[in-house]
Design a protein around this motif. Sequence first.
Motif, PDB file in Angstrom:
ATOM      1  N   ILE A 341      46.852  38.271  70.917  1.00  0.00           N
ATOM      2  CA  ILE A 341      46.371  39.129  69.837  1.00  0.00           C
ATOM      3  C   ILE A 341      44.923  38.803  69.498  1.00  0.00           C
ATOM      4  O   ILE A 341      44.456  37.684  69.714  1.00  0.00           O
ATOM      5  CB  ILE A 341      47.252  38.990  68.566  1.00  0.00           C
ATOM      6  CG1 ILE A 341      47.178  37.564  68.002  1.00  0.00           C
ATOM      7  CG2 ILE A 341      48.677  39.395  68.824  1.00  0.00           C
ATOM      8  CD1 ILE A 341      47.907  37.398  66.672  1.00  0.00           C
ATOM      9  N   ASP A 342      44.199  39.791  68.999  1.00  0.00           N
ATOM     10  CA  ASP A 342      42.851  39.594  68.479  1.00  0.00           C
ATOM     11  C   ASP A 342      43.014  39.123  67.030  1.00  0.00           C
ATOM     12  O   ASP A 342      43.414  39.899  66.162  1.00  0.00           O
ATOM     13  CB  ASP A 342      42.066  40.906  68.549  1.00  0.00           C
ATOM     14  CG  ASP A 342      40.615  40.757  68.101  1.00  0.00           C
ATOM     15  OD1 ASP A 342      40.370  40.036  67.121  1.00  0.00           O
ATOM     16  OD2 ASP A 342      39.736  41.380  68.733  1.00  0.00           O
ATOM     17  N   ARG A 343      42.700  37.854  66.778  1.00  0.00           N
ATOM     18  CA  ARG A 343      43.029  37.279  65.466  1.00  0.00           C
ATOM     19  C   ARG A 343      42.223  37.908  64.325  1.00  0.00           C
ATOM     20  O   ARG A 343      42.713  37.998  63.203  1.00  0.00           O
ATOM     21  CB  ARG A 343      42.827  35.760  65.504  1.00  0.00           C
ATOM     22  CG  ARG A 343      43.797  35.099  66.468  1.00  0.00           C
ATOM     23  CD  ARG A 343      43.892  33.603  66.309  1.00  0.00           C
ATOM     24  NE  ARG A 343      44.971  33.060  67.124  1.00  0.00           N
ATOM     25  CZ  ARG A 343      45.408  31.804  67.054  1.00  0.00           C
ATOM     26  NH1 ARG A 343      44.841  30.964  66.194  1.00  0.00           N
ATOM     27  NH2 ARG A 343      46.402  31.404  67.823  1.00  0.00           N
ATOM     28  N   GLN A 344      41.014  38.351  64.609  1.00  0.00           N
ATOM     29  CA  GLN A 344      40.219  38.998  63.563  1.00  0.00           C
ATOM     30  C   GLN A 344      40.840  40.334  63.178  1.00  0.00           C
ATOM     31  O   GLN A 344      41.001  40.640  61.983  1.00  0.00           O
ATOM     32  CB  GLN A 344      38.778  39.211  64.037  1.00  0.00           C
ATOM     33  CG  GLN A 344      37.883  39.853  62.968  1.00  0.00           C
ATOM     34  CD  GLN A 344      36.436  40.003  63.424  1.00  0.00           C
ATOM     35  OE1 GLN A 344      36.048  39.446  64.453  1.00  0.00           O
ATOM     36  NE2 GLN A 344      35.655  40.749  62.669  1.00  0.00           N
ATOM     37  N   LYS A 345      41.226  41.132  64.197  1.00  0.00           N
ATOM     38  CA  LYS A 345      41.868  42.421  63.912  1.00  0.00           C
ATOM     39  C   LYS A 345      43.222  42.216  63.242  1.00  0.00           C
ATOM     40  O   LYS A 345      43.607  42.982  62.353  1.00  0.00           O
ATOM     41  CB  LYS A 345      42.025  43.218  65.199  1.00  0.00           C
ATOM     42  CG  LYS A 345      40.711  43.721  65.789  1.00  0.00           C
ATOM     43  CD  LYS A 345      40.970  44.553  67.041  1.00  0.00           C
ATOM     44  CE  LYS A 345      39.655  45.104  67.600  1.00  0.00           C
ATOM     45  NZ  LYS A 345      39.880  45.904  68.829  1.00  0.00           N
ATOM     46  N   ALA A 346      43.942  41.182  63.657  1.00  0.00           N
ATOM     47  CA  ALA A 346      45.245  40.904  63.050  1.00  0.00           C
ATOM     48  C   ALA A 346      45.086  40.532  61.573  1.00  0.00           C
ATOM     49  O   ALA A 346      45.867  40.970  60.717  1.00  0.00           O
ATOM     50  CB  ALA A 346      45.943  39.778  63.803  1.00  0.00           C
ATOM     51  N   THR A 347      44.053  39.736  61.257  1.00  0.00           N
ATOM     52  CA  THR A 347      43.800  39.349  59.864  1.00  0.00           C
ATOM     53  C   THR A 347      43.481  40.572  59.014  1.00  0.00           C
ATOM     54  O   THR A 347      44.003  40.718  57.899  1.00  0.00           O
ATOM     55  CB  THR A 347      42.635  38.345  59.793  1.00  0.00           C
ATOM     56  OG1 THR A 347      42.970  37.183  60.555  1.00  0.00           O
ATOM     57  CG2 THR A 347      42.357  37.945  58.351  1.00  0.00           C
ATOM     58  N   THR A 479      50.409  47.179  65.869  1.00  0.00           N
ATOM     59  CA  THR A 479      49.677  47.088  67.129  1.00  0.00           C
ATOM     60  C   THR A 479      48.952  45.750  67.293  1.00  0.00           C
ATOM     61  O   THR A 479      48.876  45.210  68.392  1.00  0.00           O
ATOM     62  CB  THR A 479      48.652  48.240  67.234  1.00  0.00           C
ATOM     63  OG1 THR A 479      49.328  49.480  67.067  1.00  0.00           O
ATOM     64  CG2 THR A 479      47.944  48.229  68.578  1.00  0.00           C
ATOM     65  N   GLU A 480      48.436  45.207  66.189  1.00  0.00           N
ATOM     66  CA  GLU A 480      47.565  44.034  66.272  1.00  0.00           C
ATOM     67  C   GLU A 480      48.270  42.707  66.049  1.00  0.00           C
ATOM     68  O   GLU A 480      47.673  41.653  66.257  1.00  0.00           O
ATOM     69  CB  GLU A 480      46.423  44.164  65.251  1.00  0.00           C
ATOM     70  CG  GLU A 480      45.569  45.406  65.411  1.00  0.00           C
ATOM     71  CD  GLU A 480      44.847  45.463  66.754  1.00  0.00           C
ATOM     72  OE1 GLU A 480      44.691  44.390  67.396  1.00  0.00           O
ATOM     73  OE2 GLU A 480      44.436  46.556  67.177  1.00  0.00           O
ATOM     74  N   CYS A 481      49.522  42.717  65.616  1.00  0.00           N
ATOM     75  CA  CYS A 481      50.213  41.465  65.293  1.00  0.00           C
ATOM     76  C   CYS A 481      51.478  41.287  66.121  1.00  0.00           C
ATOM     77  O   CYS A 481      52.105  42.269  66.544  1.00  0.00           O
ATOM     78  CB  CYS A 481      50.587  41.421  63.809  1.00  0.00           C
ATOM     79  SG  CYS A 481      49.189  41.526  62.697  1.00  0.00           S
ATOM     80  N   GLY A 482      51.852  40.032  66.304  1.00  0.00           N
ATOM     81  CA  GLY A 482      53.178  39.725  66.802  1.00  0.00           C
ATOM     82  C   GLY A 482      54.109  39.610  65.603  1.00  0.00           C
ATOM     83  O   GLY A 482      53.929  40.288  64.594  1.00  0.00           O
ATOM     84  N   TRP A 483      55.090  38.717  65.687  1.00  0.00           N
ATOM     85  CA  TRP A 483      55.941  38.479  64.516  1.00  0.00           C
ATOM     86  C   TRP A 483      55.076  37.964  63.363  1.00  0.00           C
ATOM     87  O   TRP A 483      54.105  37.237  63.588  1.00  0.00           O
ATOM     88  CB  TRP A 483      56.975  37.412  64.830  1.00  0.00           C
ATOM     89  CG  TRP A 483      58.099  37.856  65.708  1.00  0.00           C
ATOM     90  CD1 TRP A 483      58.105  38.861  66.618  1.00  0.00           C
ATOM     91  CD2 TRP A 483      59.395  37.259  65.755  1.00  0.00           C
ATOM     92  NE1 TRP A 483      59.304  38.950  67.238  1.00  0.00           N
ATOM     93  CE2 TRP A 483      60.129  37.968  66.724  1.00  0.00           C
ATOM     94  CE3 TRP A 483      60.005  36.206  65.100  1.00  0.00           C
ATOM     95  CZ2 TRP A 483      61.449  37.653  67.040  1.00  0.00           C
ATOM     96  CZ3 TRP A 483      61.313  35.881  65.414  1.00  0.00           C
ATOM     97  CH2 TRP A 483      62.026  36.605  66.369  1.00  0.00           C
ATOM     98  N   PHE A 484      55.443  38.337  62.130  1.00  0.00           N
ATOM     99  CA  PHE A 484      54.750  37.717  60.998  1.00  0.00           C
ATOM    100  C   PHE A 484      55.694  37.534  59.817  1.00  0.00           C
ATOM    101  O   PHE A 484      56.661  38.281  59.651  1.00  0.00           O
ATOM    102  CB  PHE A 484      53.478  38.475  60.610  1.00  0.00           C
ATOM    103  CG  PHE A 484      53.680  39.870  60.090  1.00  0.00           C
ATOM    104  CD1 PHE A 484      53.772  40.133  58.726  1.00  0.00           C
ATOM    105  CD2 PHE A 484      53.730  40.957  60.971  1.00  0.00           C
ATOM    106  CE1 PHE A 484      53.930  41.418  58.248  1.00  0.00           C
ATOM    107  CE2 PHE A 484      53.887  42.249  60.495  1.00  0.00           C
ATOM    108  CZ  PHE A 484      53.990  42.487  59.130  1.00  0.00           C
ATOM    109  N   TYR A 485      55.375  36.514  59.037  1.00  0.00           N
ATOM    110  CA  TYR A 485      56.187  36.145  57.861  1.00  0.00           C
ATOM    111  C   TYR A 485      55.319  36.356  56.626  1.00  0.00           C
ATOM    112  O   TYR A 485      54.423  35.564  56.330  1.00  0.00           O
ATOM    113  CB  TYR A 485      56.622  34.685  57.959  1.00  0.00           C
ATOM    114  CG  TYR A 485      57.543  34.230  56.858  1.00  0.00           C
ATOM    115  CD1 TYR A 485      58.928  34.290  57.010  1.00  0.00           C
ATOM    116  CD2 TYR A 485      57.034  33.722  55.660  1.00  0.00           C
ATOM    117  CE1 TYR A 485      59.781  33.854  56.001  1.00  0.00           C
ATOM    118  CE2 TYR A 485      57.880  33.293  54.647  1.00  0.00           C
ATOM    119  CZ  TYR A 485      59.250  33.361  54.823  1.00  0.00           C
ATOM    120  OH  TYR A 485      60.101  32.939  53.827  1.00  0.00           O
ATOM    121  N   PRO A 486      55.540  37.460  55.853  1.00  0.00           N
ATOM    122  CA  PRO A 486      54.653  37.799  54.729  1.00  0.00           C
ATOM    123  C   PRO A 486      55.061  37.117  53.429  1.00  0.00           C
ATOM    124  O   PRO A 486      55.709  37.718  52.566  1.00  0.00           O
ATOM    125  CB  PRO A 486      54.815  39.319  54.629  1.00  0.00           C
ATOM    126  CG  PRO A 486      56.221  39.567  55.075  1.00  0.00           C
ATOM    127  CD  PRO A 486      56.545  38.513  56.090  1.00  0.00           C
TER     128      PRO A 486
END
Length: 540
Positions: A341-347, A479-486
């Motif tokens: 993943i592109d970490r900047q786009k994911a953020t 599209t920009e993230c894998g799994w995430f825990y919000p």
Amino acid sequence: MVKSLPSPTSEQLKLVSSYKEKWKRIATSTNRINRSKAEDVIEKIYKRLDRAVPILLFADSPFSGTSMLQNLIERQSYSPFLSLSKQFQRHLKEEITLQITGYSDVRVYPAKLKQQPNYELQTQLYHQLHMCLSSVLWAQAWRPAWVTFQTQAWNYSNCYIAPEYWACDGCYLDWLCNCLNCEHDVKLWKLFETLLTECGWIFPFEEVCIISDHPTYVNFDAKQRLHAEGKPALAFSDGFCVYAYCGVVLPAQYGKLLPEQWRPEWYTKEKKKSIKKILLQELPPNKIERKWLLSESDIDIKKLLVQKLGIKIQFISEFQVTALDVYRKKWRAVAFQTTPIDRQKATEAIHQFYTANKSAYEPVVVFADSPYTGRKLVKQKCRGQSLNCKIGKNYGLYPSDRSPIDNLWKSIIVQLSETVFKQLCNALIIKRSWNLDYPSSWVQPEELSSWFSLFDFCISILKCVHDSELWTILQAVFTECGWFYPAQRICIVCDRPIELSVDDRDRLHNETKPAIIYSDGYKLRARHGLHPKQYFNLNK
């Protein structure tokens, strides 16, 4: 012992309507009470209860009666009070019922009769008149006086007798006595009937009894719902009143005006679902805005908005059916990405997602190479934090969550017929086995891919009205993230796997090596979605 009530004949059942009219007139009487007759019946009942005759006070309405009661308690002239409302019920209504049926519960019916023949009257007098009146009394009188009332040993809601409530049972008992010739104490029955005829609401206590007057005006619509336009539906001589429209209690601000004078901005500020429905029903279509459909959370109101806005319920043509697989494959490809993943786009996507979820915080985004590492980070960094949102992956026909994805779906689903919805689900929603024994609090994009294909098809092909900004945000986070825990202040985002194998039903599967591998070495062996716990090994 419960008596065996005789089965009524068809002629006896036909007489029920006349008893309904009789008790409806009693319960909705607008005649001024005769105080001497009211005093006489109250004195007789107190003597029957073996109580001294109380001080009798008269009020113009139940509201005034409640105020009198509050003043007496605050002055401590008759404190503490002993409420006699239960004794009134036990020695009048329950005793009459016992004599007629052999049981104190009035819900004992003759053979072959499943419910009281006055059911419609009960709907009008109790569910409409009584409930509307008591709800306004609670807001205007009982709730403000709660501190005063709670000093007593009784509950304010059980300290009164409402004739419109008792009249429902009175109608049924009257019919049993006179049409089925059930044995009863004639004098006791007369006392019961006179109490409801000659008094309004009654607040009976050991030392004082407050009797309210009848209303000066009561109005129902053709469906027997409390109703009036531009004026009170129920009014008393002291000015206390109830505004209602089609059985829904309205604030005075609305009730004082005719429906054509109601303002659209009231809808956006209103919190009660029942009132919002009434406003929508009466507002002209040209005053209803499409953005209301997107911001509204209630499915029933969304359906009404679709009707009022003239949005057509969508159906699928043969040409459109061929496009279904295109959207399924599109979002399947997104879910099965194995590039980092592109970490900047994911953020950026996560921050927008939190904004869409109306979060009070901009989260710190922490990245993990796999769900295995991500779970460790959750334990280290998110302890004690609540989740920012919930996104379930197994929606029913009408989801109830209030997450961003749910809000988008609620706006779309009301534009689809049930047949089309089921058709889309059968074509696009695929049940997978992707669970890596992680809790559902993790947002797992691959589990949502089929739902995104459904959204995309409905928006792009069926042209469903939707929140375009919200749809853009959801696409980005998917599209920009894998799994995430919000979590509330921290969001843990996992990278994508570097290798991934699935079977023809999109279940994790590989017969010779791990079905999924991450860059930190975390891997999982699985066959057709089955992955025994011994396969959870970081090194094999």
